[in-house]
Design a protein around this motif. Structure first.
Motif, PDB file in Angstrom:
ATOM      1  N   SER A 153       0.907  -1.274  -0.125  1.00  0.00           N
ATOM      2  CA  SER A 153       0.064   0.015   0.114  1.00  0.00           C
ATOM      3  C   SER A 153       0.865   1.340   0.148  1.00  0.00           C
ATOM      4  O   SER A 153       0.653   2.238  -0.730  1.00  0.00           O
ATOM      5  CB  SER A 153      -1.087  -0.020   1.210  1.00  0.00           C
ATOM      6  N   ASP A 154       1.831   1.305   0.990  1.00  0.00           N
ATOM      7  CA  ASP A 154       2.665   2.601   1.068  1.00  0.00           C
ATOM      8  C   ASP A 154       3.529   2.598  -0.325  1.00  0.00           C
ATOM      9  O   ASP A 154       3.852   3.787  -0.868  1.00  0.00           O
ATOM     10  CB  ASP A 154       3.654   2.427   2.095  1.00  0.00           C
ATOM     11  N   PHE A 155       3.986   1.456  -0.834  1.00  0.00           N
ATOM     12  CA  PHE A 155       4.681   1.587  -2.238  1.00  0.00           C
ATOM     13  C   PHE A 155       3.895   1.982  -3.141  1.00  0.00           C
ATOM     14  O   PHE A 155       4.445   3.034  -3.839  1.00  0.00           O
ATOM     15  CB  PHE A 155       5.173   0.104  -2.340  1.00  0.00           C
ATOM     16  N   LEU A 156       2.683   1.645  -3.314  1.00  0.00           N
ATOM     17  CA  LEU A 156       1.869   2.189  -4.562  1.00  0.00           C
ATOM     18  C   LEU A 156       1.360   3.638  -4.305  1.00  0.00           C
ATOM     19  O   LEU A 156       1.507   4.577  -5.187  1.00  0.00           O
ATOM     20  CB  LEU A 156       0.763   1.200  -4.745  1.00  0.00           C
ATOM     21  N   VAL A 157       1.384   4.033  -3.111  1.00  0.00           N
ATOM     22  CA  VAL A 157       1.028   5.506  -2.695  1.00  0.00           C
ATOM     23  C   VAL A 157       1.857   6.508  -3.022  1.00  0.00           C
ATOM     24  O   VAL A 157       2.006   7.482  -3.590  1.00  0.00           O
ATOM     25  CB  VAL A 157       0.117   5.574  -1.612  1.00  0.00           C
ATOM     26  N   ASN A 158       3.093   6.076  -2.187  1.00  0.00           N
ATOM     27  CA  ASN A 158       4.533   6.835  -2.567  1.00  0.00           C
ATOM     28  C   ASN A 158       4.967   7.022  -3.611  1.00  0.00           C
ATOM     29  O   ASN A 158       5.725   7.936  -3.918  1.00  0.00           O
ATOM     30  CB  ASN A 158       5.238   6.415  -1.284  1.00  0.00           C
ATOM     31  N   ARG A 159       4.751   5.991  -4.333  1.00  0.00           N
ATOM     32  CA  ARG A 159       5.311   6.223  -5.847  1.00  0.00           C
ATOM     33  C   ARG A 159       4.255   6.761  -6.813  1.00  0.00           C
ATOM     34  O   ARG A 159       4.541   6.969  -8.096  1.00  0.00           O
ATOM     35  CB  ARG A 159       5.723   4.707  -6.436  1.00  0.00           C
ATOM     36  N   ASN A 160       3.085   7.395  -6.216  1.00  0.00           N
ATOM     37  CA  ASN A 160       2.129   8.160  -7.104  1.00  0.00           C
ATOM     38  C   ASN A 160       1.778   6.829  -8.012  1.00  0.00           C
ATOM     39  O   ASN A 160       1.084   7.525  -9.343  1.00  0.00           O
ATOM     40  CB  ASN A 160       2.818   9.026  -7.658  1.00  0.00           C
ATOM     41  N   ILE A 161       1.613   5.672  -7.943  1.00  0.00           N
ATOM     42  CA  ILE A 161       1.086   4.716  -8.767  1.00  0.00           C
ATOM     43  C   ILE A 161      -0.618   4.839  -8.735  1.00  0.00           C
ATOM     44  O   ILE A 161      -1.355   4.805  -9.748  1.00  0.00           O
ATOM     45  CB  ILE A 161       1.653   3.334  -8.592  1.00  0.00           C
ATOM     46  N   ILE A 162      -0.971   4.988  -7.497  1.00  0.00           N
ATOM     47  CA  ILE A 162      -2.508   5.092  -7.092  1.00  0.00           C
ATOM     48  C   ILE A 162      -2.683   6.073  -5.969  1.00  0.00           C
ATOM     49  O   ILE A 162      -1.597   6.145  -5.283  1.00  0.00           O
ATOM     50  CB  ILE A 162      -3.017   3.760  -6.645  1.00  0.00           C
ATOM     51  N   ARG A 163      -3.719   6.567  -5.761  1.00  0.00           N
ATOM     52  CA  ARG A 163      -4.118   7.456  -4.484  1.00  0.00           C
ATOM     53  C   ARG A 163      -4.454   6.755  -3.515  1.00  0.00           C
ATOM     54  O   ARG A 163      -4.641   5.514  -3.599  1.00  0.00           O
ATOM     55  CB  ARG A 163      -5.142   8.308  -4.955  1.00  0.00           C
ATOM     56  N   ALA A 164      -4.078   7.528  -2.457  1.00  0.00           N
ATOM     57  CA  ALA A 164      -4.246   6.909  -1.053  1.00  0.00           C
ATOM     58  C   ALA A 164      -5.857   6.072  -0.984  1.00  0.00           C
ATOM     59  O   ALA A 164      -6.027   5.169  -0.326  1.00  0.00           O
ATOM     60  CB  ALA A 164      -4.145   7.700   0.106  1.00  0.00           C
TER      61      ALA A 164
END
Length: 476
Positions: A312-323
């Motif tokens: 979850s943190d990886f996807l959000v912090n890399r701006n792949i998906i929104r929180a």
């Protein structure tokens, strides 16, 4: 090396281990120990009504009495949720959690005596008081996460803290079955739990702190990093805060969290409180192996929760998906995944022990995704009032936790028939499905305008009155 900079420009401390990690570890151990004391009765009660070779008392409690004892914890649990959220928001959660753990330690030491001399009513009384004090825990944990968890680390820290519940479940189910079958008997289950509570309390008294600003051990650099990246105010700023009750209760994202919490609670606690009985009466697994097999699903949940938290943190912090997208995805995994697995389990022919255990493991394992689903949504909406909202949702969800074991007593007429348990699974499936559907439709990941508290101090009121007096005098 890439320099990590916070939302407001505060640089992440160079040290890989900070005070926020120590606090997170202690809170993780708190959930581990508290859950161990919470679920100990699920295995212990099977031993308490079964013959043993060491002469420990055996109680003639029918299924209705057993379910009464299992559910009694939640009678007390739901009472202090909202007050705990308010107290944690105003004064911090350090001493609330300390009170929880010390009281639970004392009660666990008393339970064997209560059972032998007061019967099931005395045991219920102990469990109610235990639930009453543990009602302080979750709102306090959310208060800590709101103050100690930087936004970029929130999912991982939150997952780690709450995953302690699964470790506590695993350890307790494995050790309880072994202790109850040993020469120390079922009373040792409660004595070990009590001593563990006291040991944790000693560590917390020395190292615990409600906020970075009140910690004696934190560096200035780490404190600045946390405070500029958590969107929360210091505890002192909340002593005169006005809780935005109307804004909370009229917020659709809040209702989405509430329903998701209720659906999760009913499904999870049905399995947690009744799985040892399902193993014993349907799958014919003896008491010594019961705890080991019952713990397997929670091992899966414990491991997968870290995978989900990191992802979850990886996807959000890399701006792949929104929180908020991450919340929807992982909450769906957590609720619809188990619903599908339970549907398969409901139609599994009797005698397939291995396959049944695999399906139960998948059911509970996927549930670990809820830590980065609705559980973090309180803090997304309002770090300052996360403890209050958690108090509300956890309190209402506690009612569904009470319903879990009691519904089994009503629905299941013959515990040895898989078809009877199918009815229980269908109830959980329905709640999982509809509650998550509402959540993914209405949840939000945006910081709400009412996160900033409005103060109504005596000084402000006095100043307002003085101004009004001057205006009235000037009219004449």
């Amino acid at each position: 090396m890439v320099e990590v900079v916070g939302v407001l420009g505060a640089k992440k401390p160079e040290s890989s281990v900070g005070m926020r990690h120590v606090i997170t570890l202690l809170l993780f151990l708190a959930t581990t120990v508290s859950y161990a004391t919470r679920v100990s009765m699920s295995v212990a009660i099977v031993a308490m009504v079964s013959e043993n070779q060491y002469g420990y008392p055996v109680f003639d409690w029918d299924r209705g009495v057993q379910d009464m004892i299992l559910s009694s914890f939640f009678w007390g649990y739901i009472v202090l949720q909202v007050p705990a959220g308010m107290l944690a928001g105003k004064f911090g959660g350090k001493y609330l959690i300390l009170a929880t753990m010390v009281t639970n330690g004392i009660i666990n030491m008393v339970v064997p005596f209560a059972a032998m001399h007061g019967g099931w009513t005395a045991v219920c009384a102990c469990r109610i008081v235990m639930g009453l004090t543990q009602g302080l825990l979750y709102p306090s944990l959310h208060s800590f996460l709101g103050h100690w968890a930087p936004t970029s680390e929130r999912s991982r820290m939150g997952t780690f803290v709450y995953a302690g519940g699964q470790l506590g479940t695993i350890v307790e189910m494995m050790t309880s079955s072994l202790l109850s079958a040993s020469r120390w008997g079922w009373p040792s289950i409660f004595y070990v739990a009590g001593v563990t509570c006291f040991v944790w309390s000693g560590l917390w008294l020395v190292l615990g702190a409600s906020t970075p600003g009140t910690s004696k051990w934190i560096s200035k650099e780490e404190r600045k990093y946390i405070e500029t990246n958590s969107c929360s105010d210091e505890i002192g700023a909340h002593k005169n805060m006005t809780i935005p009750w109307k804004n909370i209760w009229t917020s659709m994202p809040f209702w989405a969290i509430l329903l998701a919490h209720c659906g999760q609670s009913l499904g999870f606690w049905t399995l947690l409180t009744e799985m040892p009985s399902y193993m014993a009466y349907v799958l014919n697994v003896n008491i010594k192996n019961n705890g080991l097999l019952s713990a397997l699903p929670y091992v899966a949940m414990y491991i997968l929760s870290f995978v989900f938290g990191w992802l979850s943190d990886f996807l959000v912090n890399r701006n792949i998906i929104r929180a908020v997208t991450a919340r929807r995805i992982f909450n769906t995994i957590a609720l619809w995944g188990p619903a599908a697995a339970l549907l398969i389990l409901s139609y599994l022919p009797p005698g397939h022990l291995t396959l049944a255990v695999v399906i139960l493991t998948v059911t509970v394992g996927l549930n670990g995704a809820h830590y980065v689903g609705f559980m973090m949504s309180h803090i997304d909406l309002s770090p300052n009032f996360a403890s209050v909202m958690m108090g509300i949702t956890n309190g209402v969800a506690g009612i569904f936790s009470i319903m879990a074991p009691l519904s089994v007593s009503i629905v299941v007429k013959d515990q040895t028939l898989a078809s009877e348990w199918r009815k229980v699974f269908f109830i959980s499936i329905a709640f999982y499905f509809f509650c998550n559907l509402f959540y993914i439709t209405f949840v939000s990941g945006d910081l709400q305008p009412w996160n900033e508290p409005k103060h109504n101090t005596d000084e402000e009121s006095g100043a307002k009155n003085e101004t009004e007096k001057e205006e009235n005098v000037s009219k004449f």
